[in-house]
Design an enzyme around this catalytic site. Structure first.
Site, mmCIF file in Angstrom:
data_model
loop_
_atom_site.group_PDB
_atom_site.id
_atom_site.type_symbol
_atom_site.label_atom_id
_atom_site.label_comp_id
_atom_site.label_asym_id
_atom_site.label_seq_id
_atom_site.Cartn_x
_atom_site.Cartn_y
_atom_site.Cartn_z
ATOM 1 C CG ASP A 278 74.088 91.716 -63.195
ATOM 2 O OD1 ASP A 278 73.420 92.726 -63.524
ATOM 3 O OD2 ASP A 278 74.842 91.120 -63.985
ATOM 4 N NE ARG B 55 74.651 93.867 -65.991
ATOM 5 C CZ ARG B 55 75.779 93.409 -66.520
ATOM 6 N NH1 ARG B 55 76.367 94.077 -67.509
ATOM 7 N NH2 ARG B 55 76.321 92.297 -66.063
#
EC number: 3.5.4.25
Length: 203
Positions: free
Chosen positions: A128, A130
Site C-alpha cells: 500500500d 498511499r
C-alpha cells in the site's frame, strides 16, 4: 508545506444506487505531491465534519468493476456525507498508489491465486503506497482541523493524526461483499486490519 484553495465550482453528482446530490468541487494549489486531487463539499459541514478520503479507482468508480468495493463505497460515502455535512476527498492514488497499469498487472497475478497484497509484492511494489499528507493539506486549506473519519482503514486515521488532523471518531463504511470481491475484502481484513465483518461467501 501549506496548500491553498484554487477553485470552487458547483457540480451535480449522479452516482450508482440512485445517489443524486449537488456538491461543490474544490481544487488546490501547493499540494505536496503536485497531484490534481479534489475535495467535494457535501451538505452543510459542521464543526466536526464527516470526511471520507477515497482513493481513485477507475475500474470500480467509473466502470463498475465487481473485483473491488470502491464504486459502492463511493456512492455510499457521497450519500452519507450529504446527510451529515462534510467532505469527500477524491485522491488520485489508483491501485493503492501503484497506478492503473500496475494494478491490472496485479489483477493478473491474483487470477493465479495471489491475494491483493502478495500480488503487489510479487511485482516489486509496496503493498500500500498511499500517503495521506495531501488529504491533511486539503483539510487544512478548507479550515478543517477535527473530523469524523468515514473509513474501515486504521492506517488512514493514523496518517491523518500524524499530519496534524484530530480524528474524533472512525465511522465504519458499509461492507459490499460479493462472490467476486470477497477474497479482496478478506485480505484487507486479515492483513491490514480493516474493520470488516464478512458474510460466509465462497472465496
Amino acid at each position: 508545506m501549506t496548500a491553498g484553495v484554487r477553485t470552487r465550482v458547483r457540480i451535480p453528482l449522479r452516482l450508482g444506487g440512485g445517489v443524486a446530490v449537488d456538491a461543490e468541487a474544490v481544487t488546490f494549489r501547493g499540494l505536496a505531491d503536485g497531484g490534481e486531487h479534489l475535495a467535494f463539499v457535501l451538505g452543510t459541514p459542521g464543526e466536526v465534519p464527516l470526511v471520507r478520503p477515497h482513493s481513485e479507482c477507475l475500474t470500480g468508480d467509473v466502470f463498475g468493476s465487481a473485483r473491488c468495493d470502491c464504486g459502492p463505497q463511493l456512492a455510499e460515502a457521497v450519500a452519507r456525507i450529504s446527510e451529515t455535512g462534510g467532505y469527500l476527498l477524491y485522491l488520485r492514488q489508483e491501485g493503492r498508489g501503484i497506478g492503473l497499469y500496475n494494478k491490472l498487472d496485479a489483477y493478473a497475478l491474483q487470477d493465479g491465486g495471489l491475494d491483493t497484497y502478495a500480488a503487489n509484492a510479487a511485482l516489486g511494489l509496496p503493498e500500500d503506497a498511499r500517503d495521506y499528507t495531501v488529504a491533511a493539506q486539503m483539510l487544512g486549506a478548507l479550515g478543517v482541523g477535527r473530523i469524523d473519519l468515514l473509513s474501515n482503514n486504521p492506517d488512514k486515521a493514523a496518517q491523518l493524526r500524524a499530519a496534524g488532523i484530530a480524528v474524533r471518531d472512525r465511522v465504519p463504511t458499509g461492507v459490499f461483499a460479493t462472490e467476486n470481491n470477497v477474497r479482496y475484502l478478506r485480505a484487507k481484513a486479515e492483513q491490514t486490519g480493516h474493520t470488516l465483518t464478512l458474510p460466509g461467501l465462497a472465496s
